[in-house]
Write an enzyme that holds these catalytic residues in place. Structure first.
Site, PDB file in Angstrom:
ATOM      1  NE  ARG A 160      -3.910  -2.091   2.257  1.00 31.06           N
ATOM      2  CZ  ARG A 160      -3.804  -3.410   2.352  1.00 31.06           C
ATOM      3  NH1 ARG A 160      -2.636  -3.969   2.641  1.00 31.06           N
ATOM      4  NH2 ARG A 160      -4.845  -4.200   2.137  1.00 31.06           N
ATOM      5  CG  HIS A 174      -0.941  -5.651  -4.229  1.00 31.26           C
ATOM      6  ND1 HIS A 174       0.171  -5.566  -3.430  1.00 31.26           N
ATOM      7  CD2 HIS A 174      -1.753  -6.564  -3.629  1.00 31.26           C
ATOM      8  CE1 HIS A 174       0.038  -6.387  -2.397  1.00 31.26           C
ATOM      9  NE2 HIS A 174      -1.127  -7.003  -2.482  1.00 31.26           N
ATOM     10  CG  HIS A 219       0.081 -11.473  -3.744  1.00 30.41           C
ATOM     11  ND1 HIS A 219      -0.854 -12.223  -3.084  1.00 30.41           N
ATOM     12  CD2 HIS A 219       0.076 -10.254  -3.155  1.00 30.41           C
ATOM     13  CE1 HIS A 219      -1.424 -11.482  -2.154  1.00 30.41           C
ATOM     14  NE2 HIS A 219      -0.865 -10.278  -2.169  1.00 30.41           N
ATOM     15  CD  GLU A 222       2.033 -10.210  -0.077  1.00 31.05           C
ATOM     16  OE1 GLU A 222       1.931  -9.056  -0.522  1.00 31.05           O
ATOM     17  OE2 GLU A 222       1.205 -10.677   0.729  1.00 31.05           O
TER      18      GLU A 222
END
Ligand code: BGC
Length: 368
Positions: free
Chosen positions: A105, A130, A201, A333
């Site tokens: 974010r 993303h 991801h 991630e």
């Protein structure tokens, strides 16, 4: 006689149908679907142990990672869909894809760089997530090369795309090694300063479809600190100790053990103990019933451990028609910290012309 010789000869040299199928090379590129005039292909990487990884040129998406359990039974350890329609559905929570130009974010969908304010798409409440509306997960990557064990992908993102400055060329190389490691090497160059944060991801569930959630998986993170977040999952700017909190994974523990104490579940950035650029082992995941074990190594300074909190059983076209319920998979991630462009105290994410962005992450699979 000639005919007889030909038959004899032919019989000797022509493999029987069965043999022919068995000897079919595992290295494959198959048509997976189309988007307008573009073809989406699925590329299969294999190694000498029979491990299989399948990747699409759409979003550089890892659709399958097939590894053995402790009894040698092969199973797919990532969540996925049965078709391109699955990956393209609205609300696909980024299954297996490459994420960019900025993974995670950015607060209020804005950042200021060299005195200019840039506005991004607010695609996650007031924030951007993303890469925006059409991030690197939703584009077709150019395939530079493909062999049985590696796939090299490239994507050129235009100046102004999703609001980001500079023409950015990102290259990603996926390689499958004979010691069951899936290596992901990221590089990027730009012609104007721009934030860059690339990741993969994949949602892992090492039970390969046996357990509906990952709450029994045991996780270790080599991180004694994490970045606490506000109500919209933006870091507050503090870097807190995990010791004595449910965020402490310095010793392997079941994900389900303390999850109820974390509002919404785990969806945070952990800060590694290692120096920022050093390639090191940072995380392990173990699923005792299957014996499957995964190690994560990276050059990145942080990791978003996301426990699949927003999965709710409503995704369509899932592989095998399975309902992916809350906590059906977990993401690890590897990344720079969320909202770094607005947080000067966090490690730098601005790539400048003349520099090369370079990161490596390896997910290595084994059994215990
Ligand atoms: C984020 C989650 C988000 C998920 C799917 C993760 O990287 O941390 O908050 O729901 O991606 O978009």
């Amino acid at each position: 006689m000639l005919i007889a010789a030909a038959i004899l000869f032919g019989c000797k040299l022509m493999p029987k149908k069965e043999e022919k199928e068995n000897s079919k090379p595992m290295t494959e590129k198959t048509l997976y679907g189309t988007i307008g005039a573009d073809s989406v292909f699925q590329y299969t990487l294999t190694n000498k142990n029979g491990m299989v990884v399948k990747i699409l040129n759409y979003g550089g998406t890892v659709t399958d990672i097939i590894t053995p359990d402790k009894n040698g039974k092969m199973g797919d350890v990532v969540l996925g869909y049965d078709s391109l329609a699955g990956y393209r559905q609205t609300g696909n929570p980024y299954f297996g894809c490459l994420v960019g130009r900025y993974a995670n974010r950015i607060a209020n969908a804005k950042f200021t760089l060299d005195g200019t304010e840039y506005t991004l798409a607010a695609n996650n409440g007031i924030n951007t997530l993303h890469g925006g509306l059409k991030g690197f997960d939703k584009v077709i990557w150019t395939v530079r090369s493909f062999t049985g064990s590696n796939l090299s992908l490239s994507y050129s993102s235009k100046d102004g795309e999703e609001g980001y400055p500079g023409n950015l060329t990102a290259d990603v190389m996926y390689s499958l090694s004979d010691d069951n490691g899936l290596k992901i090497e990221y590089t990027a160059v730009t012609d104007k300063p721009t934030p860059v944060n690339l990741t993969n991801h994949s949602y892992f569930n090492l039970s390969a479809g046996v357990d509906s959630t990952i709450l029994d998986h045991e996780l270790m993170l080599k991180a004694d600190k994490y970045t606490p977040v506000n109500g919209t999952l933006i870091p507050t700017g503090k870097i807190d100790d995990v010791k004595g909190t449910p965020m402490d994974f310095t010793t392997s523990k079941k994900i389900g053990r303390d999850i109820a104490q974390v509002t919404g579940g785990y969806d945070h950035n952990w800060v590694f103990q290692k120096p920022e650029n050093r390639f090191d082992m940072v995380a392990t995941v173990y699923h005792e019933p299957s014996g499957r074990y995964m190690e994560v190594r990276t050059t990145e300074p942080g990791i978003q451990f996301y426990s699949g909190n927003f999965l709710n059983g409503t995704l369509k076209n899932t592989r095998g028609g399975v309902k992916y319920v809350k906590h059906a998979g977990l993401c690890l991630e590897t990344q720079h910290f969320p909202d770094s462009p607005n947080q000067p105290a966090f490690p730098n994410t601005i790539l400048k012309p003349g520099e090369t962005y370079q990161q490596i992450t390896v997910y290595k699979f084994g059994i215990k």
